[in-house]
Design a protein around this motif. Structure first.
Motif, PDB file in Angstrom:
ATOM      1  N   ASN A   5       0.850  -1.185   0.000  1.00  0.00           N
ATOM      2  CA  ASN A   5       0.000   0.000   0.000  1.00  0.00           C
ATOM      3  C   ASN A   5       0.888   1.239   0.000  1.00  0.00           C
ATOM      4  OD1 ASN A   5      -2.525  -1.270   0.119  1.00  0.00           O
ATOM      5  ND2 ASN A   5      -2.354  -1.534   2.319  1.00  0.00           N
ATOM      6  N   ILE A   6       0.491   2.219  -0.798  1.00  0.00           N
ATOM      7  CA  ILE A   6       1.107   3.536  -0.739  1.00  0.00           C
ATOM      8  C   ILE A   6       0.044   4.496  -0.256  1.00  0.00           C
ATOM      9  CG2 ILE A   6       2.201   5.429  -1.990  1.00  0.00           C
ATOM     10  CD1 ILE A   6       3.318   3.434  -3.948  1.00  0.00           C
ATOM     11  N   THR A   7       0.319   5.159   0.861  1.00  0.00           N
ATOM     12  CA  THR A   7      -0.589   6.184   1.379  1.00  0.00           C
ATOM     13  C   THR A   7      -0.038   7.539   0.997  1.00  0.00           C
ATOM     14  OG1 THR A   7      -1.275   4.786   3.215  1.00  0.00           O
ATOM     15  CG2 THR A   7      -1.655   7.159   3.455  1.00  0.00           C
ATOM     16  N   PHE A   8      -0.885   8.318   0.352  1.00  0.00           N
ATOM     17  CA  PHE A   8      -0.525   9.666  -0.064  1.00  0.00           C
ATOM     18  C   PHE A   8      -1.130  10.656   0.916  1.00  0.00           C
ATOM     19  CE2 PHE A   8      -0.374   7.099  -3.880  1.00  0.00           C
ATOM     20  CZ  PHE A   8       0.776   7.546  -4.516  1.00  0.00           C
ATOM     21  N   LYS A   9      -0.284  11.499   1.482  1.00  0.00           N
ATOM     22  CA  LYS A   9      -0.714  12.585   2.358  1.00  0.00           C
ATOM     23  C   LYS A   9      -0.444  13.884   1.608  1.00  0.00           C
ATOM     24  CE  LYS A   9       0.141  10.226   6.718  1.00  0.00           C
ATOM     25  NZ  LYS A   9      -1.164  10.413   7.316  1.00  0.00           N
ATOM     26  N   PHE A  10      -1.318  14.853   1.790  1.00  0.00           N
ATOM     27  CA  PHE A  10      -1.236  16.091   1.016  1.00  0.00           C
ATOM     28  C   PHE A  10      -1.040  17.283   1.934  1.00  0.00           C
ATOM     29  CE2 PHE A  10      -3.828  12.953  -1.087  1.00  0.00           C
ATOM     30  CZ  PHE A  10      -3.306  12.924  -2.365  1.00  0.00           C
ATOM     31  N   GLN A  11      -0.076  18.128   1.615  1.00  0.00           N
ATOM     32  CA  GLN A  11       0.170  19.310   2.425  1.00  0.00           C
ATOM     33  C   GLN A  11      -0.923  20.363   2.236  1.00  0.00           C
ATOM     34  OE1 GLN A  11       4.302  20.403   1.487  1.00  0.00           O
ATOM     35  NE2 GLN A  11       4.835  19.714   3.536  1.00  0.00           N
ATOM     36  N   ASP A  12      -1.725  20.219   1.188  1.00  0.00           N
ATOM     37  CA  ASP A  12      -2.760  21.227   0.938  1.00  0.00           C
ATOM     38  C   ASP A  12      -4.087  20.906   1.631  1.00  0.00           C
ATOM     39  OD1 ASP A  12      -3.854  19.202  -0.584  1.00  0.00           O
ATOM     40  OD2 ASP A  12      -3.651  20.247  -2.506  1.00  0.00           O
ATOM     41  N   ASN A  34      -4.157   6.883 -10.219  1.00  0.00           N
ATOM     42  CA  ASN A  34      -5.276   7.111  -9.297  1.00  0.00           C
ATOM     43  C   ASN A  34      -5.697   8.581  -9.253  1.00  0.00           C
ATOM     44  OD1 ASN A  34      -5.848   4.402  -7.908  1.00  0.00           O
ATOM     45  ND2 ASN A  34      -3.620   4.540  -7.936  1.00  0.00           N
ATOM     46  N   ASP A  35      -5.396   9.301 -10.323  1.00  0.00           N
ATOM     47  CA  ASP A  35      -5.818  10.705 -10.479  1.00  0.00           C
ATOM     48  C   ASP A  35      -5.318  11.616  -9.367  1.00  0.00           C
ATOM     49  OD1 ASP A  35      -7.180  10.173 -12.897  1.00  0.00           O
ATOM     50  OD2 ASP A  35      -8.898   9.422 -11.765  1.00  0.00           O
ATOM     51  N   ILE A  36      -4.131  11.325  -8.851  1.00  0.00           N
ATOM     52  CA  ILE A  36      -3.500  12.187  -7.859  1.00  0.00           C
ATOM     53  C   ILE A  36      -2.555  13.117  -8.610  1.00  0.00           C
ATOM     54  CG2 ILE A  36      -1.894  12.262  -5.912  1.00  0.00           C
ATOM     55  CD1 ILE A  36      -3.071   9.533  -5.058  1.00  0.00           C
ATOM     56  N   GLN A  37      -2.713  14.407  -8.392  1.00  0.00           N
ATOM     57  CA  GLN A  37      -1.877  15.374  -9.094  1.00  0.00           C
ATOM     58  C   GLN A  37      -0.466  15.342  -8.520  1.00  0.00           C
ATOM     59  OE1 GLN A  37      -3.098  19.478  -8.852  1.00  0.00           O
ATOM     60  NE2 GLN A  37      -1.444  20.154 -10.164  1.00  0.00           N
ATOM     61  N   LEU A  38       0.456  14.927  -9.362  1.00  0.00           N
ATOM     62  CA  LEU A  38       1.882  14.970  -9.029  1.00  0.00           C
ATOM     63  C   LEU A  38       2.590  15.354 -10.315  1.00  0.00           C
ATOM     64  CD1 LEU A  38       4.196  14.651  -7.062  1.00  0.00           C
ATOM     65  CD2 LEU A  38       4.185  12.195  -7.515  1.00  0.00           C
ATOM     66  N   GLN A  39       3.133  16.547 -10.343  1.00  0.00           N
ATOM     67  CA  GLN A  39       3.751  17.034 -11.566  1.00  0.00           C
ATOM     68  C   GLN A  39       4.887  16.116 -11.997  1.00  0.00           C
ATOM     69  OE1 GLN A  39       4.302  21.157 -12.226  1.00  0.00           O
ATOM     70  NE2 GLN A  39       2.848  21.749 -10.644  1.00  0.00           N
ATOM     71  N   HIS A  40       5.126  16.089 -13.296  1.00  0.00           N
ATOM     72  CA  HIS A  40       6.150  15.207 -13.863  1.00  0.00           C
ATOM     73  C   HIS A  40       6.575  15.754 -15.231  1.00  0.00           C
ATOM     74  CE1 HIS A  40       2.168  13.810 -14.990  1.00  0.00           C
ATOM     75  NE2 HIS A  40       2.691  13.285 -16.074  1.00  0.00           N
ATOM     76  N   GLN A 100       4.336  12.065   1.422  1.00  0.00           N
ATOM     77  CA  GLN A 100       3.689  13.378   1.527  1.00  0.00           C
ATOM     78  C   GLN A 100       3.973  14.131   0.233  1.00  0.00           C
ATOM     79  OE1 GLN A 100       5.186  16.388   4.351  1.00  0.00           O
ATOM     80  NE2 GLN A 100       3.079  16.491   5.056  1.00  0.00           N
ATOM     81  N   ILE A 101       2.895  14.632  -0.371  1.00  0.00           N
ATOM     82  CA  ILE A 101       3.022  15.389  -1.613  1.00  0.00           C
ATOM     83  C   ILE A 101       2.981  16.872  -1.284  1.00  0.00           C
ATOM     84  CG2 ILE A 101       1.969  15.905  -3.844  1.00  0.00           C
ATOM     85  CD1 ILE A 101       1.009  13.055  -3.958  1.00  0.00           C
ATOM     86  N   PRO A 102       4.047  17.591  -1.641  1.00  0.00           N
ATOM     87  CA  PRO A 102       4.044  19.039  -1.400  1.00  0.00           C
ATOM     88  C   PRO A 102       3.007  19.725  -2.301  1.00  0.00           C
ATOM     89  CG  PRO A 102       6.249  18.235  -2.036  1.00  0.00           C
ATOM     90  CD  PRO A 102       5.299  17.124  -2.233  1.00  0.00           C
ATOM     91  N   PRO A 103       2.675  20.975  -2.019  1.00  0.00           N
ATOM     92  CA  PRO A 103       1.761  21.701  -2.883  1.00  0.00           C
ATOM     93  C   PRO A 103       2.248  21.656  -4.339  1.00  0.00           C
ATOM     94  CG  PRO A 103       2.217  22.973  -0.908  1.00  0.00           C
ATOM     95  CD  PRO A 103       3.145  21.794  -0.888  1.00  0.00           C
ATOM     96  N   GLN A 104       1.307  21.530  -5.269  1.00  0.00           N
ATOM     97  CA  GLN A 104       1.642  21.335  -6.680  1.00  0.00           C
ATOM     98  C   GLN A 104       1.445  22.592  -7.527  1.00  0.00           C
ATOM     99  OE1 GLN A 104       2.832  18.078  -8.112  1.00  0.00           O
ATOM    100  NE2 GLN A 104       3.415  18.328  -5.972  1.00  0.00           N
ATOM    101  N   GLU A 105       1.239  23.744  -6.912  1.00  0.00           N
ATOM    102  CA  GLU A 105       1.018  24.981  -7.659  1.00  0.00           C
ATOM    103  C   GLU A 105       2.341  25.695  -7.878  1.00  0.00           C
ATOM    104  OE1 GLU A 105      -0.611  24.660  -4.525  1.00  0.00           O
ATOM    105  OE2 GLU A 105      -2.251  23.567  -5.460  1.00  0.00           O
TER     106      GLU A 105
END
Length: 109
Positions: A5-12, A34-40, A100-105
């Motif tokens: 399992n990968i758990t994604f936590k979001f700073q936003d 899984n439609d999680i915004q992570l820039q690439h 943990q995914i940092p803000p993506q803006e």
């Protein structure tokens, strides 16, 4: 085939999401599937720093950080000791991973 399992936590402030990852999949792959915004910006080939994440748990079951990845992390926004690039965090063990995914803006490098 192993799965974790990968758990994604979001700073936003978005709620956490947990998804199953198969051996050989990267954190970036699982996020995008899984439609999680992570820039690439580079397409996931360790050519930029936009898929920068923080590994909160499970780092021992990820590949060692390469010199190339380390160079790109140095260019990321707010790098930390647990910073990795999502494209380089490939599932290879049995330990669940918390990211943990940092803000993506932002416009990345």
């Amino acid at each position: 085939m192993k799965a974790v399992n990968i758990t994604f936590k979001f700073q936003d402030g978005q709620p956490d999401q947990t998804h199953v990852a198969a051996e050989g999949e990267s954190v970036l792959d699982v996020a995008l599937n899984n439609d999680i915004q992570l820039q690439h910006n580079c397409g996931g080939v360790c050519g930029c720093s936009t898929c920068h994440v923080y590994i909160l748990q499970g780092e021992d079951d990820l590949p060692e950080i390469s010199d190339k990845e380390e160079d790109f992390i140095d260019r990321a926004v707010n790098p930390r000791i647990n910073s990795r690039l999502g494209c380089q965090c490939v599932v290879q063990g049995n330990q669940n991973i918390v990211v943990q995914i940092p803000p993506q803006e932002f416009l990345g490098h």
